[in-house]
Design an enzyme around this catalytic site. Sequence first.
Site, short mmCIF file in Angstrom:
data_model
loop_
_atom_site.label_atom_id
_atom_site.label_comp_id
_atom_site.label_asym_id
_atom_site.label_seq_id
_atom_site.Cartn_x
_atom_site.Cartn_y
_atom_site.Cartn_z
CB VAL A 100 -0.91 0.03 1.24
CG1 VAL A 100 -1.81 1.26 1.24
CG2 VAL A 100 -1.77 -1.23 1.31
CB CYS A 101 0.90 4.12 0.68
SG CYS A 101 1.29 5.84 0.93
CB THR A 102 5.68 5.12 0.11
OG1 THR A 102 5.38 5.10 1.51
CG2 THR A 102 5.25 6.45 -0.48
CB THR A 120 3.51 4.18 -5.30
OG1 THR A 120 3.85 4.41 -3.94
CG2 THR A 120 3.92 5.37 -6.14
CB SER A 153 -3.19 4.79 -5.15
OG SER A 153 -2.90 6.18 -5.11
#
Length: 202
Positions: A100-102, A120, A153
Amino acid sequence: MRKIGALIFPGFELLDVFGPMQMFGLLADDFSLELVAETAGPVTSNQGLKAFAEKSLGDGGHYDVLFVPGGAGTRREVGNPRLLDWIAHSSNTAEFTLSVCTGSALLAKAGLLDNRRATTNKAAFSWVCEQGPQVDWIPQARWVEDGPFLTSSGVSAGMDMALGAIALMHGKDVAEKVAKWCEYTWHKDKTNDPFARIHGLV
């Protein structure tokens, strides 16, 4: 029964971890959940709350699903070879690897996403891309599926990806039931990401 190993590290993003774990955890007959960190014990999130990791990297646990969140701490952990080696080994023996995310920056830095499609957090897109120049980074995506890798993202997108992963493993009907139990509106179109435009990526 699939065992999920959710990695946490100082500065991890709370919702990155606990939003998806809420989804998986409702299917107690299908998934078991475990928090793992470099050192077992309390780990401080980016929001200041602490989570307790039952296992350390050295405990030798095998996970069917490796789960890697993002958060401000990823900017430090991309320079942590011990953590990156553990991620690479755990991913290579897992059936699925989710970020998830970074968190995808950690997967990329570990060499797992080379020549694969991934996404991302759109606010950190440029920095994450620098961590994996051989990755096909997709700006317009809520989440991306490429083989055993699912990357999402930012923050809340992890819940949409988790439901997508549940659909992949157990069917869309099960994923929709989980979303209903959570009273969550599932954004099912993984290509629809308004934040890509907000951050000038498309």
